[in-house]
Design a protein around this motif. Sequence first.
Motif, PDB file in Angstrom:
ATOM      1  N   PHE A  86     -86.780   5.963  16.469  1.00 51.82           N
ATOM      2  CA  PHE A  86     -86.451   7.147  15.674  1.00 51.82           C
ATOM      3  C   PHE A  86     -85.547   8.096  16.458  1.00 51.82           C
ATOM      4  O   PHE A  86     -84.612   8.670  15.903  1.00 51.82           O
ATOM      5  N   PHE A  87     -85.843   8.264  17.739  1.00 52.75           N
ATOM      6  CA  PHE A  87     -84.994   9.136  18.558  1.00 52.75           C
ATOM      7  C   PHE A  87     -83.597   8.546  18.702  1.00 52.75           C
ATOM      8  O   PHE A  87     -82.593   9.267  18.630  1.00 52.75           O
ATOM      9  N   PHE A  88     -83.517   7.243  18.902  1.00 51.71           N
ATOM     10  CA  PHE A  88     -82.218   6.590  19.073  1.00 51.71           C
ATOM     11  C   PHE A  88     -81.345   6.774  17.842  1.00 51.71           C
ATOM     12  O   PHE A  88     -80.169   7.131  17.951  1.00 51.71           O
ATOM     13  N   LEU A 126     -92.100  18.945  12.924  1.00 50.78           N
ATOM     14  CA  LEU A 126     -93.274  18.339  13.552  1.00 50.78           C
ATOM     15  C   LEU A 126     -94.118  17.548  12.556  1.00 50.78           C
ATOM     16  O   LEU A 126     -94.900  16.683  12.954  1.00 50.78           O
ATOM     17  N   ALA A 127     -93.970  17.856  11.266  1.00 51.69           N
ATOM     18  CA  ALA A 127     -94.781  17.177  10.262  1.00 51.69           C
ATOM     19  C   ALA A 127     -94.349  15.732  10.060  1.00 51.69           C
ATOM     20  O   ALA A 127     -95.179  14.866   9.762  1.00 51.69           O
ATOM     21  N   GLN A 128     -93.061  15.456  10.195  1.00 46.21           N
ATOM     22  CA  GLN A 128     -92.552  14.109   9.928  1.00 46.21           C
ATOM     23  C   GLN A 128     -93.213  13.031  10.782  1.00 46.21           C
ATOM     24  O   GLN A 128     -93.675  12.017  10.246  1.00 46.21           O
ATOM     25  N   PRO A 129     -93.285  13.197  12.119  1.00 48.95           N
ATOM     26  CA  PRO A 129     -93.935  12.140  12.909  1.00 48.95           C
ATOM     27  C   PRO A 129     -95.398  11.963  12.584  1.00 48.95           C
ATOM     28  O   PRO A 129     -95.912  10.848  12.589  1.00 48.95           O
ATOM     29  N   VAL A 130     -96.085  13.069  12.280  1.00 51.28           N
ATOM     30  CA  VAL A 130     -97.509  12.972  11.952  1.00 51.28           C
ATOM     31  C   VAL A 130     -97.706  12.190  10.653  1.00 51.28           C
ATOM     32  O   VAL A 130     -98.552  11.286  10.567  1.00 51.28           O
TER      33      VAL A 130
END
Length: 340
Positions: A155-157, A110-114
């Motif tokens: 990023f999801f792709f 969860l830290a990466q997107p933030v």
Amino acid sequence: MGRNQGVLNKGLRKLPKRAGLGIFYVLALALALLLVFHNNPLADPHTEFLKKICGCVLIGVSCILGYAWYDKLTVLPVELFHSRNLIKRLSINDFKKRYAGSYMGIVWALAQPVVTVVMYYIVFDVIFQSRAQAVSGGIEMPYVLFLTAGLVPWFFFTEALTNGTTSLLEYNYLVKKVLFKISILPIVKIIAAMFIHVFFICVMLVIACVYGYYPNIYWIQFIYYIGCEFLLVLSLSYATCAIVVFFRDLLQIINIGLQLFQWFTPILWNIAIVPDDYKWIIKLNPMAYIVEGYRNTIMGDTWFFEHFYSSTYFWLFVVAAFSIGTLIFKRSKPHFADVL
């Protein structure tokens, strides 16, 4: 008794085929009628006519291929549906396994997107003070929000496609088990990547609220666009995961291709800067449809069905990719255990 049961099973297999083809043909006919009678008064009449012709031809070809290859194309969806509970358990376990052994565990995911969002905010909003970018309808949105709305689906792709491609290699010990349905492995990896994507979307929506874009009825379209991207990645992954078993260099080719493909997708730049005569080239990229859809959803001014031709093309592309991927996967499946 066994003979009667075999007759019963045969009858049950025929009924879904008739029903499935019937539903498919009804949807194809409805789409063809919408395509023929849909009119955009602002569009070039010659271009509109060409789009209608191409669309009808593609729908006709899809109907023919759907009838000829129905049994082969429906094997994977049926297997996935019957294994839905197993897929759920494996997806959760796969997500937890990534961070097993670390003290902070899932917090790292969860830290990466933030951190990514904060970095772009400092660079583009504080240091460079980038100007707003225009989206659908000429409405402007802050560049940081514009950029985040493009990076979230991208990023999801990239993560889902990479993980889906290596799913058979990572779970090679399951591939060698005769009774295990290996067709569920790509979707397991993609669902595991979806957990991070959903959190990233929440971060993006918080940023939208900070800039004054509050929840509205249009935001329900995120469900649609998430489903679009999920099926797009899944369709591509069935082909890539099968090919990479025999050609390991494919993974490196995909990684390089994704770096180049990112610049062909309107993530860091606005599609509005492209001359009108060449925009159709950019729109051939299915991820352009997803990225623009995320942005228009945040702005809350456009429904996905208002972009009729883009939506039609996207789904035709997904159906074609899934059909090709399914055929490659089923043809290669008997040889996976020998190679791995």
